[in-house]
Design a protein around this motif. Sequence first.
Motif, PDB file in Angstrom:
ATOM      1  N   PHE A  78       0.835  -1.206   0.000  1.00 24.96           N
ATOM      2  CA  PHE A  78       0.000   0.000   0.000  1.00 24.96           C
ATOM      3  C   PHE A  78       0.869   1.255   0.000  1.00 24.96           C
ATOM      4  CE2 PHE A  78      -2.526   3.373   1.900  1.00 24.96           C
ATOM      5  CZ  PHE A  78      -3.634   3.349   1.059  1.00 24.96           C
ATOM      6  N   GLU A 104      -8.802  -3.252   5.360  1.00 27.27           N
ATOM      7  CA  GLU A 104      -9.123  -1.830   5.189  1.00 27.27           C
ATOM      8  C   GLU A 104      -8.313  -0.981   6.167  1.00 27.27           C
ATOM      9  OE1 GLU A 104     -10.982   0.310   3.150  1.00 27.27           O
ATOM     10  OE2 GLU A 104     -10.796  -1.486   1.916  1.00 27.27           O
ATOM     11  N   LYS A 107      -4.698  -0.001   5.329  1.00 26.94           N
ATOM     12  CA  LYS A 107      -4.525   1.197   4.497  1.00 26.94           C
ATOM     13  C   LYS A 107      -4.437   2.454   5.365  1.00 26.94           C
ATOM     14  CE  LYS A 107      -8.077   0.320   1.761  1.00 26.94           C
ATOM     15  NZ  LYS A 107      -9.021   0.333   0.625  1.00 26.94           N
ATOM     16  N   GLN A 108      -5.100   2.460   6.514  1.00 23.83           N
ATOM     17  CA  GLN A 108      -5.034   3.601   7.431  1.00 23.83           C
ATOM     18  C   GLN A 108      -3.741   3.615   8.234  1.00 23.83           C
ATOM     19  OE1 GLN A 108      -8.643   3.888   9.828  1.00 23.83           O
ATOM     20  NE2 GLN A 108      -9.722   2.746   8.241  1.00 23.83           N
ATOM     21  N   ASP A 182      -8.132  -2.046  -6.029  1.00 24.02           N
ATOM     22  CA  ASP A 182      -8.632  -1.207  -4.950  1.00 24.02           C
ATOM     23  C   ASP A 182      -8.559   0.239  -5.420  1.00 24.02           C
ATOM     24  OD1 ASP A 182      -8.535   0.536  -2.577  1.00 24.02           O
ATOM     25  OD2 ASP A 182      -8.401  -1.330  -1.434  1.00 24.02           O
ATOM     26  N   ALA A 184      -8.259   2.950  -3.962  1.00 21.38           N
ATOM     27  CA  ALA A 184      -7.240   3.751  -3.261  1.00 21.38           C
ATOM     28  C   ALA A 184      -5.865   3.612  -3.888  1.00 21.38           C
ATOM     29  CB  ALA A 184      -7.184   3.355  -1.791  1.00 21.38           C
ATOM     30  N   LEU A 185      -5.695   2.594  -4.734  1.00 25.77           N
ATOM     31  CA  LEU A 185      -4.392   2.353  -5.353  1.00 25.77           C
ATOM     32  C   LEU A 185      -4.410   2.570  -6.856  1.00 25.77           C
ATOM     33  CD1 LEU A 185      -3.395  -0.656  -3.156  1.00 25.77           C
ATOM     34  CD2 LEU A 185      -2.186   1.526  -3.292  1.00 25.77           C
ATOM     35  N   ASP A 186      -5.448   3.212  -7.353  1.00 29.64           N
ATOM     36  CA  ASP A 186      -5.529   3.511  -8.792  1.00 29.64           C
ATOM     37  C   ASP A 186      -4.827   4.831  -9.051  1.00 29.64           C
ATOM     38  OD1 ASP A 186      -6.067   3.749 -11.455  1.00 29.64           O
ATOM     39  OD2 ASP A 186      -8.229   3.414 -11.265  1.00 29.64           O
ATOM     40  N   ARG A 187      -3.572   4.722  -9.431  1.00 28.21           N
ATOM     41  CA  ARG A 187      -2.749   5.895  -9.709  1.00 28.21           C
ATOM     42  C   ARG A 187      -2.253   5.867 -11.159  1.00 28.21           C
ATOM     43  NH1 ARG A 187       0.646   5.369  -4.084  1.00 28.21           N
ATOM     44  NH2 ARG A 187      -1.190   5.371  -2.761  1.00 28.21           N
TER      45      ARG A 187
END
Length: 190
Positions: A78, A104, A107-108, A182, A184-187
């Motif tokens: 992550f 989840e 990731k925090q 995920d 949150a990881l789409d860059r």
Amino acid sequence: MRLSSPRIDPVDLDRIDAEQADALAPVMQRGQVLNIFRTLARGPEALKAFLGWGSYTLSRKNSLDARLREIVILRTGFLCGSGYEFTQHTRIGLNAGLTAEEIEAIKQGPDAPGWSGLDRAALTACDELVREHFITDATWAALSDLGDRGRMDLVFTVGQYTQVSMMLNTFGVQLDEGQVLDPALDRRTG
């Protein structure tokens, strides 16, 4: 995930040469050959070396129990922005006893509620290693239940999956069929 298409195409398993077949043999025995291995087969000698070290990291020889090992791998993936790594190890983490809620929370990071002291220390160690390439004295002490070997294996695991993430991100290894990234990881940029 950083790229929308591979920079280095995975090999076509129907068209591999003898050296690639030899390097892929241990993976092919397990069934589906994932895109990471098909991509790394472009450098067969490197793939052989990679499989040796990776096998240690993922085996029972690694003194981290499977659950804690997967926390470390997922947090490292992550932090490195490796959608491929995070996707693969989400499934492995669930099989190792992590819950969807814990994944989840990974990731925090260490400040998410609900972590045990050791889980929190391992997550903090991941953050420190990825960002500073060093574990502080306070975190090292918080990991004391792992002993020297366990602390070494934690560093080895973060190092292995930082390297893996760099390869996946830079080579543009795409998710395997049926997997979902995920958000949150789409860059992806290209």
